[in-house]
Design a protein around this motif. Structure first.
Motif, PDB file in Angstrom:
ATOM      1  N   VAL A   1       0.851  -1.198   0.000  1.00 26.84           N
ATOM      2  CA  VAL A   1       0.000   0.000   0.000  1.00 26.84           C
ATOM      3  C   VAL A   1       0.884   1.243   0.000  1.00 26.84           C
ATOM      4  N   VAL A   2       0.617   2.158  -0.938  1.00 34.40           N
ATOM      5  CA  VAL A   2       1.284   3.465  -0.957  1.00 34.40           C
ATOM      6  C   VAL A   2       0.212   4.519  -1.202  1.00 34.40           C
ATOM      7  N   GLY A   3       0.495   5.722  -0.724  1.00 33.27           N
ATOM      8  CA  GLY A   3      -0.492   6.773  -0.939  1.00 33.27           C
ATOM      9  C   GLY A   3      -0.089   8.092  -0.324  1.00 33.27           C
ATOM     10  N   THR A   4      -1.024   9.018  -0.380  1.00 31.28           N
ATOM     11  CA  THR A   4      -0.853  10.345   0.197  1.00 31.28           C
ATOM     12  C   THR A   4      -2.127  10.711   0.956  1.00 31.28           C
ATOM     13  N   GLY A   5      -2.034  11.780   1.727  1.00 33.53           N
ATOM     14  CA  GLY A   5      -3.197  12.230   2.468  1.00 33.53           C
ATOM     15  C   GLY A   5      -3.078  13.682   2.874  1.00 33.53           C
ATOM     16  N   TYR A   6      -4.205  14.244   3.262  1.00 35.07           N
ATOM     17  CA  TYR A   6      -4.260  15.626   3.727  1.00 35.07           C
ATOM     18  C   TYR A   6      -5.130  15.666   4.979  1.00 35.07           C
ATOM     19  N   ARG A   7      -4.617  16.312   6.015  1.00 32.99           N
ATOM     20  CA  ARG A   7      -5.299  16.346   7.314  1.00 32.99           C
ATOM     21  C   ARG A   7      -5.497  17.791   7.761  1.00 32.99           C
ATOM     22  N   ILE A   8      -6.714  18.105   8.230  1.00 34.84           N
ATOM     23  CA  ILE A   8      -7.000  19.404   8.841  1.00 34.84           C
ATOM     24  C   ILE A   8      -7.473  19.165  10.273  1.00 34.84           C
ATOM     25  N   ILE A   9      -6.855  19.863  11.232  1.00 34.25           N
ATOM     26  CA  ILE A   9      -7.203  19.710  12.643  1.00 34.25           C
ATOM     27  C   ILE A   9      -8.232  20.774  12.994  1.00 34.25           C
ATOM     28  N   PHE A  10      -9.498  20.361  13.157  1.00 32.22           N
ATOM     29  CA  PHE A  10     -10.562  21.310  13.472  1.00 32.22           C
ATOM     30  C   PHE A  10     -10.487  21.814  14.914  1.00 32.22           C
ATOM     31  N   SER A  11     -10.093  20.935  15.837  1.00 35.69           N
ATOM     32  CA  SER A  11      -9.949  21.313  17.241  1.00 35.69           C
ATOM     33  C   SER A  11      -8.856  20.438  17.836  1.00 35.69           C
ATOM     34  N   ASP A  12      -8.656  20.542  19.159  1.00 35.59           N
ATOM     35  CA  ASP A  12      -7.609  19.734  19.783  1.00 35.59           C
ATOM     36  C   ASP A  12      -7.996  18.267  19.891  1.00 35.59           C
ATOM     37  N   TRP A  13      -9.197  17.890  19.393  1.00 35.94           N
ATOM     38  CA  TRP A  13      -9.605  16.484  19.468  1.00 35.94           C
ATOM     39  C   TRP A  13     -10.221  15.961  18.174  1.00 35.94           C
ATOM     40  N   LEU A  14     -10.504  16.820  17.178  1.00 37.34           N
ATOM     41  CA  LEU A  14     -11.209  16.404  15.970  1.00 37.34           C
ATOM     42  C   LEU A  14     -10.417  16.785  14.722  1.00 37.34           C
ATOM     43  N   THR A  15     -10.274  15.822  13.780  1.00 41.06           N
ATOM     44  CA  THR A  15      -9.584  16.078  12.519  1.00 41.06           C
ATOM     45  C   THR A  15     -10.404  15.537  11.356  1.00 41.06           C
ATOM     46  N   TRP A  16     -10.164  16.134  10.191  1.00 45.04           N
ATOM     47  CA  TRP A  16     -10.749  15.666   8.932  1.00 45.04           C
ATOM     48  C   TRP A  16      -9.610  15.209   8.030  1.00 45.04           C
ATOM     49  N   ASN A  17      -9.808  14.059   7.362  1.00 47.96           N
ATOM     50  CA  ASN A  17      -8.763  13.458   6.529  1.00 47.96           C
ATOM     51  C   ASN A  17      -9.279  13.211   5.119  1.00 47.96           C
ATOM     52  N   LEU A  18      -8.399  13.410   4.144  1.00 47.01           N
ATOM     53  CA  LEU A  18      -8.670  13.063   2.751  1.00 47.01           C
ATOM     54  C   LEU A  18      -7.508  12.206   2.274  1.00 47.01           C
ATOM     55  N   ASP A  19      -7.795  10.983   1.806  1.00 48.67           N
ATOM     56  CA  ASP A  19      -6.732  10.014   1.521  1.00 48.67           C
ATOM     57  C   ASP A  19      -6.846   9.428   0.115  1.00 48.67           C
ATOM     58  N   TYR A  20      -5.668   9.184  -0.453  1.00 50.75           N
ATOM     59  CA  TYR A  20      -5.532   8.435  -1.710  1.00 50.75           C
ATOM     60  C   TYR A  20      -4.622   7.239  -1.432  1.00 50.75           C
ATOM     61  N   ARG A  21      -5.046   6.030  -1.836  1.00 51.57           N
ATOM     62  CA  ARG A  21      -4.241   4.821  -1.618  1.00 51.57           C
ATOM     63  C   ARG A  21      -4.259   3.946  -2.867  1.00 51.57           C
ATOM     64  N   ASP A  22      -3.142   3.255  -3.082  1.00 51.75           N
ATOM     65  CA  ASP A  22      -3.056   2.234  -4.128  1.00 51.75           C
ATOM     66  C   ASP A  22      -2.738   0.911  -3.451  1.00 51.75           C
ATOM     67  N   HIS A  23      -3.694  -0.027  -3.522  1.00 48.69           N
ATOM     68  CA  HIS A  23      -3.515  -1.369  -2.952  1.00 48.69           C
ATOM     69  C   HIS A  23      -3.059  -2.300  -4.074  1.00 48.69           C
ATOM     70  N   MET A  24      -1.839  -2.818  -3.969  1.00 43.13           N
ATOM     71  CA  MET A  24      -1.250  -3.619  -5.047  1.00 43.13           C
ATOM     72  C   MET A  24      -1.054  -5.065  -4.593  1.00 43.13           C
ATOM     73  N   PHE A  25      -1.620  -5.992  -5.350  1.00 45.74           N
ATOM     74  CA  PHE A  25      -1.384  -7.409  -5.074  1.00 45.74           C
ATOM     75  C   PHE A  25      -1.478  -8.198  -6.382  1.00 45.74           C
ATOM     76  N   GLU A  26      -0.912  -9.420  -6.369  1.00 48.02           N
ATOM     77  CA  GLU A  26      -0.898 -10.268  -7.558  1.00 48.02           C
ATOM     78  C   GLU A  26      -2.062 -11.250  -7.526  1.00 48.02           C
ATOM     79  N   THR A  27      -2.619 -11.504  -8.701  1.00 49.41           N
ATOM     80  CA  THR A  27      -3.750 -12.419  -8.794  1.00 49.41           C
ATOM     81  C   THR A  27      -3.703 -13.174 -10.124  1.00 49.41           C
ATOM     82  N   GLU A  28      -4.301 -14.367 -10.152  1.00 48.75           N
ATOM     83  CA  GLU A  28      -4.447 -15.165 -11.376  1.00 48.75           C
ATOM     84  C   GLU A  28      -5.917 -15.399 -11.674  1.00 48.75           C
ATOM     85  N   LEU A  29      -6.751 -14.516 -11.207  1.00 47.06           N
ATOM     86  CA  LEU A  29      -8.195 -14.726 -11.269  1.00 47.06           C
ATOM     87  C   LEU A  29      -8.708 -14.833 -12.709  1.00 47.06           C
ATOM     88  N   LEU A  30      -8.157 -14.054 -13.629  1.00 46.97           N
ATOM     89  CA  LEU A  30      -8.654 -14.044 -15.012  1.00 46.97           C
ATOM     90  C   LEU A  30      -7.810 -14.888 -15.954  1.00 46.97           C
TER      91      LEU A  30
END
Length: 221
Positions: free
Chosen positions: A173-202
């Motif tokens: 898994v690799v990715g990036t993210g952006y976090r905004i701290i609304f208060s000393d206990w609450l945050t909002w997150n926006l994330d991008y992830r790439d989940h990479m694995f090998e398969t022989e399904l097709l």
């Protein structure tokens, strides 16, 4: 003419040499009167912005919602939970668990409803992972002139396990993210992830890229 020139030199000398920054003016009888320069203080005061920040909490937990593009099986809703440990101001550890459900492949759609590569149960897609994050660009987000939130753009990567099509796959898994701290206990997150694995399904072995976009709220404790 000489008297005027002497008065001019005297006035210039007083202005240049006085440590009190005095001003000079000529009275009606021709004498020089020294007056101090008045300093005007500004009436307004500089406004202070309110800034939300984390106190001493290092644990963070919450939920996320988004979409995941499962390679060959379309893009579908995603939901899950996450938990983080902030080891330092720059580095943090994060654990995630997410669930989705794959759709039909183009092969299944083209050849009619009678052909199914996977059963309904096998279309369930879930993963868990453990990631290391680095706050690459910590900074501030200005909402208004008097309202400021701490924020950070971060990189993240690690390993995990994906359960799909009746099998479990080791996942990078690799990715990036952006976090905004609304208060000393609450945050909002926006994330991008790439989940990479090998398969022989097709019918042939290949590495799949399963792209995730998600947003969520977390609390510090």
């Amino acid at each position: 003419m000489a008297n005027w020139f002497q008065q001019f030199l005297l006035t210039a000398a007083v202005l240049l040499l006085s440590p009190l920054a005095l001003s000079a003016e000529e009275s009606n009888d021709g004498s020089v009167v020294i007056n101090p320069i008045k300093i005007i203080e500004p009436e307004g005061q500089q406004s202070k912005s309110d800034q939300a920040k984390i106190d001493n909490e290092v644990f963070e937990a919450g939920f996320f919602l988004g979409m995941i593009s499962i390679e060959d099986f379309g893009t579908h809703p995603l939901y899950g939970v996450k938990a983080s440990f902030h080891a330092t101001e720059d580095f943090f550890l994060q654990a995630n668990y997410g669930r989705s459900e794959a759709g039909r492949t183009s092969y299944e759609t083209i050849n009619g409803s009678g052909i199914n590569i996977l059963t309904d149960a096998d279309r369930e897609y879930s993963y868990y992972d453990v990631l290391v994050g680095y706050n690459l660009f910590p900074g501030e987000t200005f909402v208004t002139r008097n309202l400021t939130f701490n924020s950070a753009f971060y990189l993240i990567g690690g390993v995990g396990n994906t359960q799909f099509a009746g099998d479990e796959q080791f996942t990078l898994v690799v990715g990036t993210g952006y976090r905004i701290i609304f208060s000393d206990w609450l945050t909002w997150n926006l994330d991008y992830r790439d989940h990479m694995f090998e398969t022989e399904l097709l019918g042939h072995k290949k590495r799949t890229h399963n792209i995730e976009f998600a947003t969520g709220l977390t609390v510090f404790f």
